[in-house]
Design an enzyme around this catalytic site. Sequence first.
Site, mmCIF file in Angstrom:
data_model
loop_
_atom_site.group_PDB
_atom_site.id
_atom_site.type_symbol
_atom_site.label_atom_id
_atom_site.label_comp_id
_atom_site.label_asym_id
_atom_site.label_seq_id
_atom_site.Cartn_x
_atom_site.Cartn_y
_atom_site.Cartn_z
ATOM 1 N N HIS A 161 25.907 27.426 -34.458
ATOM 2 C CA HIS A 161 25.593 27.863 -33.282
ATOM 3 C C HIS A 161 24.218 27.119 -32.763
ATOM 4 O O HIS A 161 23.487 26.742 -33.579
ATOM 5 C CB HIS A 161 25.273 29.484 -33.350
ATOM 6 C CG HIS A 161 26.621 30.251 -33.643
ATOM 7 N ND1 HIS A 161 27.305 30.525 -32.717
ATOM 8 C CD2 HIS A 161 26.719 31.007 -34.627
ATOM 9 C CE1 HIS A 161 28.287 31.166 -33.350
ATOM 10 N NE2 HIS A 161 28.143 31.269 -34.258
ATOM 11 N N CYS A 203 26.199 25.081 -28.948
ATOM 12 C CA CYS A 203 25.745 25.225 -27.772
ATOM 13 C C CYS A 203 24.335 24.573 -27.041
ATOM 14 O O CYS A 203 23.581 24.780 -27.793
ATOM 15 C CB CYS A 203 25.752 26.750 -27.298
ATOM 16 S SG CYS A 203 27.415 27.577 -27.364
#
Length: 466
Positions: A161, A203
Amino acid sequence: MSSLGHLLVLVFLYVLLFYSADSRKPQVLHDTGSSEDGAKGTRWAVLIAGSSYYYNYRHQADICHAYQVLRKGGLKDENIIVFMYDDIAFNPENPRPGVIINRPDGGDVYEGVPKDYTKEAVNVKNFYNVILGNESGITGGSGKVVKSGPNDSIFIYYADHGAPGLLSMPDGEDIHAKDFIKVLEKMHKLKRYKKMVIYVEACESGSMFEGILKTNLNILAVTASNATESSFGIYCGGENPPPPPEYDGVCLGDTFSVSWLEDSDLHDMSKETLKKQYQIVKRRTGPDAEPGTSSHVSRFGSKALLKDYLVSYIGTNPENENFTSAGFTASPISTSSSVNTRDIPLLYLKSKIQRSPMESPERQELQKKLFEEMNHRRQIDQNIVEILKLSLKQTNVLDLLISTRTKGQPLVDDWDCFKTLVNSFKNHCGATMDYGLKYTGALANICNMGVDVKQTVSAIEHACAH
């Protein structure tokens, strides 16, 4: 014996001695090609899966697959360092105990993967000390570090992430963009490498380098997304062939990652340049798809490295030597089956609910968790708007929810301000990498507008008090 006979004997003995001495010379582990002064170098690789928990299956699958590519490419275990929490292969939820796959019809990629740094040893401090070669700074794990020098190449691959200016780690602090860049600059100053390639699956991963990675460090960074968009999971269901039904609810890989890994599985890396793979991966990841269904693969740093052949960093599988790309076109991965990585925890819970018996305590508990997660996300959405209003003393703040910086600019000028606000947002609002920290771009905007840090921390505390 004639004089000619003596001469032939002497020549034979000289040749024998020459080859015997040459065979005793120390051999370079991996020839990555000669530098300008004729010196040879060693290939090093550091692989990091920055997550834990079964619903993040894909990150460790990506990293394990990368290890197999490197080993088949000729790199030795002594030159590959692996960070992963290692809670997937033997997780009770894993339908194939001891096995991890990275594509629907793929084989086991877990076998043989070194457990250098697992569980709590997967942290930012160990990561920095490993790439700096600082053995004394390591806590836990194998203690293996990158013992590189000025003629060596380094390949770093991270999957997990991310958020504007951040990459996640399963234990302790996150990787902050400016801190990471400082470590890379220190490595360059200490001449710990000749060339370095960094691949990042996360991301907003472009924000880790945009505007702050200098072009004179001999580093090329390739990211799954630009500075303001999400990356995507793949092999989550809906493909043809689909993932085995027992994997329903998890994604087996990430779009950017499986694109470069599957390309490396097929091709002769001694004939494929970084530029070529960048183009293939960018196309497969789907930059021309509908907004919100794919990400834009981006690159930063030294353009000169684009001409390098991938064999210099990840090796090449001898079995691919005769592969021909004539008539071969890598098609884009279907974005209809890709999933925004921030929605994967919801996909996981919904899938488990569907598989659990009606009216069962298990189903009720899962429904409760899903409700709590959705409610927490709505609360975070409200909190960040309130924080912006209180900090900026404005009412129209919706345009400030993501970074307002233009392409080429760093996310933030005052990184200390940014770190303080991020930590406050995490501590007081419960923001995590799964969702809430996607708003760190908004916190960067506050710093860039010169708002007093203490004032903003008070606003965060007030907005999240309830």
